[in-house]
Design a protein around this motif. Structure first.
Motif, PDB file in Angstrom:
ATOM      1  N   CYS A 138       3.970   5.689   3.626  1.00  0.00           N
ATOM      2  CA  CYS A 138       2.759   4.944   3.252  1.00  0.00           C
ATOM      3  C   CYS A 138       2.562   4.930   1.733  1.00  0.00           C
ATOM      4  CB  CYS A 138       1.537   5.536   3.944  1.00  0.00           C
ATOM      5  SG  CYS A 138       1.531   5.235   5.725  1.00  0.00           S
ATOM      6  N   TRP A 139       2.707   6.089   1.098  1.00  0.00           N
ATOM      7  CA  TRP A 139       2.560   6.140  -0.366  1.00  0.00           C
ATOM      8  C   TRP A 139       3.621   5.276  -1.047  1.00  0.00           C
ATOM      9  CZ3 TRP A 139      -1.876   7.347  -1.985  1.00  0.00           C
ATOM     10  CH2 TRP A 139      -2.629   8.405  -1.449  1.00  0.00           C
ATOM     11  N   LEU A 140       4.838   5.283  -0.494  1.00  0.00           N
ATOM     12  CA  LEU A 140       5.921   4.479  -1.070  1.00  0.00           C
ATOM     13  C   LEU A 140       5.595   2.980  -0.997  1.00  0.00           C
ATOM     14  CD1 LEU A 140       8.852   4.529  -2.233  1.00  0.00           C
ATOM     15  CD2 LEU A 140       9.668   4.299   0.094  1.00  0.00           C
ATOM     16  N   LEU A 141       5.145   2.519   0.177  1.00  0.00           N
ATOM     17  CA  LEU A 141       4.787   1.103   0.338  1.00  0.00           C
ATOM     18  C   LEU A 141       3.617   0.725  -0.569  1.00  0.00           C
ATOM     19  CD1 LEU A 141       5.069   0.762   4.222  1.00  0.00           C
ATOM     20  CD2 LEU A 141       6.454  -0.483   2.557  1.00  0.00           C
ATOM     21  N   LEU A 142       2.632   1.610  -0.648  1.00  0.00           N
ATOM     22  CA  LEU A 142       1.453   1.360  -1.487  1.00  0.00           C
ATOM     23  C   LEU A 142       1.864   1.130  -2.942  1.00  0.00           C
ATOM     24  CD1 LEU A 142      -1.819   1.600  -1.144  1.00  0.00           C
ATOM     25  CD2 LEU A 142      -1.492   3.737  -2.370  1.00  0.00           C
ATOM     26  N   GLY A 143       2.731   2.013  -3.442  1.00  0.00           N
ATOM     27  CA  GLY A 143       3.159   1.916  -4.844  1.00  0.00           C
ATOM     28  C   GLY A 143       4.124   0.771  -5.094  1.00  0.00           C
ATOM     29  N   LYS A 144       5.095   0.628  -4.200  1.00  0.00           N
ATOM     30  CA  LYS A 144       6.146  -0.378  -4.411  1.00  0.00           C
ATOM     31  C   LYS A 144       5.582  -1.794  -4.431  1.00  0.00           C
ATOM     32  CE  LYS A 144      10.671  -1.844  -2.795  1.00  0.00           C
ATOM     33  NZ  LYS A 144      11.766  -1.671  -1.842  1.00  0.00           N
ATOM     34  N   TYR A 145       4.586  -2.057  -3.594  1.00  0.00           N
ATOM     35  CA  TYR A 145       4.035  -3.415  -3.495  1.00  0.00           C
ATOM     36  C   TYR A 145       2.668  -3.543  -4.176  1.00  0.00           C
ATOM     37  CZ  TYR A 145       7.995  -4.145  -0.516  1.00  0.00           C
ATOM     38  OH  TYR A 145       9.288  -4.225  -0.051  1.00  0.00           O
ATOM     39  N   ASN A 146       2.304  -2.498  -4.951  1.00  0.00           N
ATOM     40  CA  ASN A 146       1.092  -2.560  -5.764  1.00  0.00           C
ATOM     41  C   ASN A 146      -0.139  -2.896  -4.918  1.00  0.00           C
ATOM     42  OD1 ASN A 146      -0.139  -2.247  -8.233  1.00  0.00           O
ATOM     43  ND2 ASN A 146       0.019  -4.404  -8.772  1.00  0.00           N
ATOM     44  N   LEU A 147      -0.239  -2.262  -3.754  1.00  0.00           N
ATOM     45  CA  LEU A 147      -1.345  -2.531  -2.838  1.00  0.00           C
ATOM     46  C   LEU A 147      -2.593  -1.752  -3.269  1.00  0.00           C
ATOM     47  CD1 LEU A 147       0.730  -2.095   0.449  1.00  0.00           C
ATOM     48  CD2 LEU A 147      -0.161  -4.269  -0.411  1.00  0.00           C
TER      49      LEU A 147
END
Length: 293
Positions: free
Chosen positions: A197-206
């Protein structure tokens, strides 16, 4: 046109064991956000058939405002089977009206006046609706809240569609099973749930990532924030539409200026209530609606 909250994508009938009920995530989302006093719109397409006419009649009864052009394809249906816990599996018919949503001037106008929009991967399975969704997202104001409720169904998604949608979204809503699928698809299956979740949040600037884990609770991740709520124990009638009610309540609360934790708590309670009712569009009790001032 006033500023609106839009559910964009599939409009269909869930054919349940006890009979057919109107559904589709976008209409469910618009219905529930509308109960909290927002101007909402469900945007999709229906067929020029008896079921299409019945769809619009049902939305009128439920007081769901809509833009639903009639197209020369049958109105969408889904065969829903429920297991002993009331958890659904879906057989979603292809080549239907919501696969062919045209980008009309009226839909473009709605996009320009959109305060928040919820869209998924399912309605992007066909090129016509996918292009309409992309054009809609591009036409929204800069401060429009874009919620990607990923909603992976059967094999109706690709890595490219998911990646493009993540780049366009502010908020990702995903469940634990979908997170495993995404982990495999994107090549990081070894990470635990929180790190994914943290990876997706950061990678896609959510701005936020909402993760629901059924009876095991739910999380909201945001920069420097992590909220966890347990799932209330209730007598489940069925879980159809519960996730959409969660998203509708959460979006309404965030737009009203509630904190992530408060918005999360309300969304959990609303979706738990919807699980106790048959079908996707029950009326939410007044004491829950009054939590948003």
């Amino acid at each position: 046109m006033k500023q609106v909250i839009v559910g964009l994508g599939e409009a269909l009938w869930d054919c349940l064991p006890e009979g057919k009920k109107i559904g589709g995530a976008p209409a469910n989302f618009a219905y529930h956000a509308g109960q909290f006093g927002h101007d909402t719109l469900a945007i999709s397409a229906v067929g020029n058939d008896a079921l299409g006419k019945e769809t619009l009649e049902k939305f009128n009864q439920k007081e769901v405002k809509y833009i639903m052009p009639q197209v020369d394809y049958p109105t969408g249906t889904v065969q829903v089977e429920l297991d002993e816990e009331g958890v659904p599996t879906y057989d979603i018919k292809e080549g239907v009206a919501w696969d062919n949503i045209p980008f009309t001037p009226e839909i473009e106008e709605a996009a320009k006046n959109c305060r928040a929009v919820c869209f998924g991967s399912l309605a992007q399975r066909s090129s016509v609706s996918r292009q309409t969704i992309q054009k809609f997202l591009e036409a929204t104001p800069k401060d429009c809240l874009k919620i990607f409720d990923i909603n992976l169904r059967q094999n109706f998604y690709t890595k490219e569609i998911i990646t493009n949608s993540l780049h366009q979204a502010n908020i990702l809503k995903i469940n634990d099973e979908e997170l495993i699928t995404i982990g495999r698809l994107f090549g990081y299956p070894g990470l635990d749930i929180e790190n994914k979740c943290w990876l997706l949040l950061g990678k896609y600037n959510l701005d936020m990532l909402v993760l629901t884990c059924g009876v095991n609770g739910s999380y909201v991740f945001a920069p420097n924030v992590q909220s966890f709520q347990e799932t209330p124990k209730v007598n489940v009638a069925d879980t159809v539409g519960a996730g959409d009610s969660f998203t509708g309540a959460f979006t309404s609360a965030i737009l009203a200026g509630m904190s992530i934790t408060e918005a999360h708590r309300l969304a959990v309670e609303v979706s738990a209530y919807v699980c106790t009712q048959n079908g996707a569009m029950p009326k939410i009790p007044q004491e829950l609606l009054e939590r948003i001032k």
